[in-house]
Design a protein around this motif. Structure first.
Motif, PDB file in Angstrom:
ATOM      1  N   LYS A  86     -63.424  -0.110  46.470  1.00 33.57           N
ATOM      2  CA  LYS A  86     -63.517  -1.287  47.331  1.00 33.57           C
ATOM      3  C   LYS A  86     -62.640  -1.145  48.576  1.00 33.57           C
ATOM      4  O   LYS A  86     -63.020  -1.563  49.665  1.00 33.57           O
ATOM      5  N   ASP A  87     -61.472  -0.563  48.398  1.00 27.94           N
ATOM      6  CA  ASP A  87     -60.517  -0.390  49.501  1.00 27.94           C
ATOM      7  C   ASP A  87     -60.884   0.874  50.279  1.00 27.94           C
ATOM      8  O   ASP A  87     -60.861   1.971  49.721  1.00 27.94           O
ATOM      9  N   PRO A  88     -61.223   0.762  51.563  1.00 25.81           N
ATOM     10  CA  PRO A  88     -61.589   1.956  52.342  1.00 25.81           C
ATOM     11  C   PRO A  88     -60.507   3.023  52.330  1.00 25.81           C
ATOM     12  O   PRO A  88     -60.822   4.223  52.361  1.00 25.81           O
ATOM     13  N   ALA A  89     -59.259   2.618  52.261  1.00 21.98           N
ATOM     14  CA  ALA A  89     -58.166   3.579  52.303  1.00 21.98           C
ATOM     15  C   ALA A  89     -58.106   4.449  51.054  1.00 21.98           C
ATOM     16  O   ALA A  89     -57.488   5.521  51.064  1.00 21.98           O
ATOM     17  N   LEU A  90     -58.708   3.992  49.953  1.00 20.61           N
ATOM     18  CA  LEU A  90     -58.664   4.743  48.701  1.00 20.61           C
ATOM     19  C   LEU A  90     -59.830   5.724  48.558  1.00 20.61           C
ATOM     20  O   LEU A  90     -59.850   6.529  47.628  1.00 20.61           O
ATOM     21  N   ARG A  91     -60.795   5.646  49.457  1.00 12.68           N
ATOM     22  CA  ARG A  91     -61.937   6.569  49.375  1.00 12.68           C
ATOM     23  C   ARG A  91     -61.574   7.926  49.961  1.00 12.68           C
ATOM     24  O   ARG A  91     -60.789   8.008  50.913  1.00 12.68           O
ATOM     25  N   PRO A  92     -62.144   9.004  49.432  1.00  9.51           N
ATOM     26  CA  PRO A  92     -61.948  10.307  50.068  1.00  9.51           C
ATOM     27  C   PRO A  92     -62.634  10.327  51.431  1.00  9.51           C
ATOM     28  O   PRO A  92     -63.582   9.572  51.674  1.00  9.51           O
ATOM     29  N   THR A  93     -62.148  11.169  52.310  1.00 11.46           N
ATOM     30  CA  THR A  93     -62.809  11.338  53.602  1.00 11.46           C
ATOM     31  C   THR A  93     -64.069  12.182  53.429  1.00 11.46           C
ATOM     32  O   THR A  93     -64.286  12.806  52.382  1.00 11.46           O
ATOM     33  N   ALA A  94     -64.886  12.207  54.463  1.00 12.65           N
ATOM     34  CA  ALA A  94     -66.092  13.041  54.414  1.00 12.65           C
ATOM     35  C   ALA A  94     -65.733  14.499  54.187  1.00 12.65           C
ATOM     36  O   ALA A  94     -66.410  15.212  53.430  1.00 12.65           O
ATOM     37  N   GLU A  95     -64.658  14.946  54.820  1.00 13.12           N
ATOM     38  CA  GLU A  95     -64.226  16.331  54.656  1.00 13.12           C
ATOM     39  C   GLU A  95     -63.783  16.604  53.223  1.00 13.12           C
ATOM     40  O   GLU A  95     -64.064  17.675  52.665  1.00 13.12           O
ATOM     41  N   GLU A  96     -63.098  15.634  52.610  1.00 11.05           N
ATOM     42  CA  GLU A  96     -62.664  15.809  51.226  1.00 11.05           C
ATOM     43  C   GLU A  96     -63.859  15.795  50.264  1.00 11.05           C
ATOM     44  O   GLU A  96     -63.880  16.546  49.287  1.00 11.05           O
ATOM     45  N   VAL A  97     -64.843  14.959  50.549  1.00 12.30           N
ATOM     46  CA  VAL A  97     -66.055  14.942  49.729  1.00 12.30           C
ATOM     47  C   VAL A  97     -66.740  16.297  49.778  1.00 12.30           C
ATOM     48  O   VAL A  97     -67.132  16.857  48.744  1.00 12.30           O
ATOM     49  N   ARG A  98     -66.865  16.829  50.983  1.00 12.95           N
ATOM     50  CA  ARG A  98     -67.523  18.135  51.121  1.00 12.95           C
ATOM     51  C   ARG A  98     -66.738  19.214  50.379  1.00 12.95           C
ATOM     52  O   ARG A  98     -67.332  20.090  49.721  1.00 12.95           O
ATOM     53  N   ALA A  99     -65.424  19.179  50.483  1.00  9.56           N
ATOM     54  CA  ALA A  99     -64.608  20.196  49.813  1.00  9.56           C
ATOM     55  C   ALA A  99     -64.767  20.100  48.288  1.00  9.56           C
ATOM     56  O   ALA A  99     -64.822  21.126  47.599  1.00  9.56           O
ATOM     57  N   ARG A 100     -64.853  18.904  47.754  1.00  9.40           N
ATOM     58  CA  ARG A 100     -64.995  18.742  46.306  1.00  9.40           C
ATOM     59  C   ARG A 100     -66.381  19.160  45.808  1.00  9.40           C
ATOM     60  O   ARG A 100     -66.533  19.633  44.691  1.00  9.40           O
ATOM     61  N   LEU A 101     -67.375  18.994  46.662  1.00  6.91           N
ATOM     62  CA  LEU A 101     -68.731  19.366  46.265  1.00  6.91           C
ATOM     63  C   LEU A 101     -69.002  20.853  46.438  1.00  6.91           C
ATOM     64  O   LEU A 101     -69.832  21.429  45.739  1.00  6.91           O
ATOM     65  N   GLY A 102     -68.308  21.472  47.386  1.00 12.13           N
ATOM     66  CA  GLY A 102     -68.554  22.877  47.682  1.00 12.13           C
ATOM     67  C   GLY A 102     -69.613  23.033  48.752  1.00 12.13           C
ATOM     68  O   GLY A 102     -70.417  22.128  49.009  1.00 12.13           O
ATOM     69  N   ALA A 103     -69.633  24.175  49.394  1.00 11.03           N
ATOM     70  CA  ALA A 103     -70.584  24.441  50.470  1.00 11.03           C
ATOM     71  C   ALA A 103     -71.968  24.720  49.901  1.00 11.03           C
ATOM     72  O   ALA A 103     -72.108  25.313  48.830  1.00 11.03           O
ATOM     73  N   ALA A 104     -72.977  24.281  50.637  1.00 11.89           N
ATOM     74  CA  ALA A 104     -74.363  24.536  50.244  1.00 11.89           C
ATOM     75  C   ALA A 104     -74.806  25.889  50.773  1.00 11.89           C
ATOM     76  O   ALA A 104     -74.619  26.193  51.955  1.00 11.89           O
ATOM     77  N   GLU A 105     -75.352  26.715  49.899  1.00 10.98           N
ATOM     78  CA  GLU A 105     -75.907  27.987  50.342  1.00 10.98           C
ATOM     79  C   GLU A 105     -77.288  27.759  50.946  1.00 10.98           C
ATOM     80  O   GLU A 105     -77.977  26.780  50.641  1.00 10.98           O
ATOM     81  N   GLU A 106     -77.709  28.688  51.802  1.00 10.30           N
ATOM     82  CA  GLU A 106     -78.916  28.493  52.588  1.00 10.30           C
ATOM     83  C   GLU A 106     -80.155  28.294  51.717  1.00 10.30           C
ATOM     84  O   GLU A 106     -81.040  27.505  52.037  1.00 10.30           O
ATOM     85  N   GLU A 107     -80.253  28.998  50.593  1.00 14.66           N
ATOM     86  CA  GLU A 107     -81.452  28.917  49.766  1.00 14.66           C
ATOM     87  C   GLU A 107     -81.332  27.905  48.630  1.00 14.66           C
ATOM     88  O   GLU A 107     -82.273  27.743  47.850  1.00 14.66           O
ATOM     89  N   ASP A 108     -80.186  27.227  48.512  1.00 16.56           N
ATOM     90  CA  ASP A 108     -79.991  26.302  47.388  1.00 16.56           C
ATOM     91  C   ASP A 108     -81.046  25.203  47.358  1.00 16.56           C
ATOM     92  O   ASP A 108     -81.564  24.852  46.294  1.00 16.56           O
ATOM     93  N   TRP A 109     -81.337  24.636  48.503  1.00 18.81           N
ATOM     94  CA  TRP A 109     -82.270  23.517  48.559  1.00 18.81           C
ATOM     95  C   TRP A 109     -83.655  23.934  48.051  1.00 18.81           C
ATOM     96  O   TRP A 109     -84.271  23.220  47.261  1.00 18.81           O
ATOM     97  N   LEU A 110     -84.138  25.075  48.534  1.00 19.29           N
ATOM     98  CA  LEU A 110     -85.460  25.541  48.118  1.00 19.29           C
ATOM     99  C   LEU A 110     -85.521  25.788  46.615  1.00 19.29           C
ATOM    100  O   LEU A 110     -86.547  25.562  45.978  1.00 19.29           O
ATOM    101  N   ARG A 111     -84.414  26.265  46.044  1.00 22.59           N
ATOM    102  CA  ARG A 111     -84.393  26.549  44.605  1.00 22.59           C
ATOM    103  C   ARG A 111     -84.253  25.285  43.773  1.00 22.59           C
ATOM    104  O   ARG A 111     -84.708  25.232  42.637  1.00 22.59           O
ATOM    105  N   ALA A 112     -83.622  24.234  44.344  1.00 24.97           N
ATOM    106  CA  ALA A 112     -83.268  23.065  43.546  1.00 24.97           C
ATOM    107  C   ALA A 112     -84.329  21.964  43.563  1.00 24.97           C
ATOM    108  O   ALA A 112     -84.481  21.241  42.575  1.00 24.97           O
ATOM    109  N   VAL A 113     -85.043  21.824  44.678  1.00 21.91           N
ATOM    110  CA  VAL A 113     -85.959  20.686  44.779  1.00 21.91           C
ATOM    111  C   VAL A 113     -87.186  20.900  43.901  1.00 21.91           C
ATOM    112  O   VAL A 113     -87.573  22.041  43.619  1.00 21.91           O
ATOM    113  N   PRO A 114     -87.809  19.830  43.432  1.00 21.72           N
ATOM    114  CA  PRO A 114     -88.997  19.983  42.586  1.00 21.72           C
ATOM    115  C   PRO A 114     -90.153  20.611  43.356  1.00 21.72           C
ATOM    116  O   PRO A 114     -90.318  20.345  44.553  1.00 21.72           O
ATOM    117  N   PRO A 115     -90.959  21.432  42.703  1.00 21.13           N
ATOM    118  CA  PRO A 115     -92.111  22.040  43.391  1.00 21.13           C
ATOM    119  C   PRO A 115     -93.030  21.017  44.033  1.00 21.13           C
ATOM    120  O   PRO A 115     -93.628  21.274  45.079  1.00 21.13           O
TER     121      PRO A 115
END
Length: 526
Positions: free
Chosen positions: A253-282
């Protein structure tokens, strides 16, 4: 996508309308095409909305916000209406893909691998949005397109500059109920943390098919839903355990307690170029393929019967640049209407003392490559290669697509009269896929006059004119000050030659009138 209705205009702003894409709070959205066949999403503005006293300012701000965010996960502004037009409109690149909202409502929630990949891609988009100094403020399933190569974050219709609180009205709910942050629900000023909250809410929807503040199939009145957002804990059942801690943190609820966009990205890890094609449903790839085929059919059916005027040979306009200070020639093909298109760097206007002295400085780009090591690039007066020596390629090579940038020293030692005294000269060139005759890019320059702090840069739309081996010729078909409040004029019709000698690097050299202090190298942004 649906057929045009009786009474729909055949074209708007010179763009032929092909189909309806939908409607929203601002107006209707159409599929349109340029004269050369490039598809556009053209959004019109409701007449009642355009009559509001401050609408023109807000509409211009929307366009400027769109134009500042340039990355692989967003669409570019291509054109927009001049002041006083009826209806007012905005045209952007068109992506033939379903929205996340449409897809989940038809096929159900995403599987965990696709959900993780979506989270990585959208967090990367959000980092880019934040770096551009923009808050989207309306991230929702309908504004996420599931493209074949990656998802796209679209419609910055209510975006505001992060450091421009003058345009944020307290006491006004801005955003889409069910996905807005508590501070938006109470009408407070919402900044970057609001986008993090909305991103997490969208991920809950992608995982469960509902907002985090609604039960499945539940409908609430707006006041009741806003109360839940502000006071109740989100419903996260159905969110995979692997994503649950991050989603819960982002929905604080408190904006100050949320991670920043940069922190969210760091926790999720970088997306590899072919990840999307492999992950999405046919089925998604099949759907985007069907939409792209339908788009090609519509574009082909709307092809004008007369051929487009071919690009002018390089020799004539190039020789016209031989005399520094000579005004550039008019475009060799019919100029693209008003010259209102956002674009990329180049021209420099300056004002000295009480007299308005417009100093038009043109930047032509050529990379030194090939030949003898000490040989200089040919001057503008040199005879260019003949058409027989030039390649007949008609599409911009994929290696060129992307965003290129560089920073030059500017002209801090200039006299301020015959030449503006400026600080760093920043140049950004963004190129999209397209064919000869298409507007494929934008060139934006930013440089501040030291005495006044004014931005003297210009923004141009780049039309692809010619492709020859590893060189490409562009014409600036529209030009306006990067600072849209500026009063000076930017020249049009400038011609640019870019040559790629090595991947991810362009070296610039001036042809004709030189832009002093411009960067001598552009590198690809990753």
């Amino acid at each position: 996508m649906e057929s045009l209705r009786p009474g729909d205009p055949p074209e708007i702003g010179g763009y032929r309308l092909l189909a309806r894409l939908g409607a929203g709070g601002m107006g209707e959205v159409f599929l349109a095409r340029t004269a050369s066949g490039r598809p556009l999403a053209l959004k019109t503005v409701h007449r009642d909305l355009s009559l509001e006293p401050d609408f023109a300012e807000r509409f211009d701000r929307e366009i400027r916000a769109n134009d500042r965010v340039r990355c692989a996960w967003t669409v570019s502004v291509v054109d927009f209406s001049p002041p006083g037009s009826s209806p007012q409109w905005l045209a952007t690149e068109y992506i033939a893909a379903p929205s996340l909202g449409d897809w989940v409502s038809r096929y159900g929630p995403l599987a965990e691998p696709a959900l993780w990949c979506l989270a990585r891609e959208l967090s990367a988009a959000l980092v880019t949005v934040r770096a551009a100094g923009v808050v989207h403020r309306d991230i929702k399933p309908a504004n996420v397109l599931l493209g074949a190569q990656r998802p796209f974050l679209i419609d910055f219709g209510i975006a505001r500059a992060v450091r421009d609180p003058r345009h944020t009205r307290t006491g006004t709910v801005v955003g889409t109920p069910g996905y807005l942050a508590p501070e938006q629900a109470t009408g407070a000023v919402a900044s970057a943390p609001a986008d993090v909250f909305s991103l997490a809410a969208v991920l809950v929807y992608a995982a469960t098919g509902r907002s985090p503040f609604l039960a499945g199939g539940e409908e609430l009145s707006l006041p009741a839903l806003l109360y839940r957002i502000v006071h109740d804990e989100p419903r996260l059942d159905g969110v995979p355990d692997s994503l649950l801690p991050l989603v819960r943190a982002c929905l604080a609820k408190d904006p100050a307690l949320r991670p920043t966009a940069e922190e969210v990205r760091a926790r999720l890890g970088a997306a590899e170029e072919e990840d999307w094609l492999r992950a999405v449903p046919p089925a998604l790839l099949e759907e985007t393929g069907r939409r792209e085929a339908e788009l090609r059919r519509l574009l082909a059916d709307a092809q004008p019967p007369t051929p487009a005027v071919p690009p002018a040979p390089l020799s004539e306009p190039a020789r016209a640049f031989a005399a520094p200070g000579t005004p550039p020639p008019p475009p060799a093909v019919p100029e693209r209407r008003r010259g209102r298109l956002p674009s990329r760097p180049r021209v420099l206007g300056a004002v000295a003392g009480a007299a308005a002295l417009a100093v038009a400085v043109t930047l032509a780009v050529r990379l030194l490559g090939g030949g003898d090591g000490d040989a200089a690039a040919p001057s503008a007066s040199a005879t260019p290669s003949s058409p027989a020596q030039q390649s007949s390629a008609s599409a911009l090579p994929a290696a060129w697509v992307g965003t290129w940038s560089g920073v030059g020293s500017g002209t801090p030692g200039a006299d301020g009269i015959t030449q503006a005294r400026t600080g760093e000269f920043a140049v950004t060139v963004t190129l999209n896929a397209g064919a000869v005759g298409d507007i494929v890019g934008r060139q934006v320059s930013d440089l501040k006059e030291l005495s006044t702090g004014r931005n003297l840069g210009c923004t141009e739309a780049l039309e692809l004119r010619q492709i020859s081996r590893n060189s490409v010729v562009f014409a600036a078909v529209t030009s306006h000050p990067t600072d849209r409040a500026a009063s000076f004029d930017c020249p049009r019709g400038n011609l640019y030659v870019l040559t790629m000698a090595e991947p991810d690097r362009l070296t610039l050299e001036s042809e004709g009138a030189q832009s002093a202090g411009a960067p001598d190298t552009l590198t690809r942004r990753h």
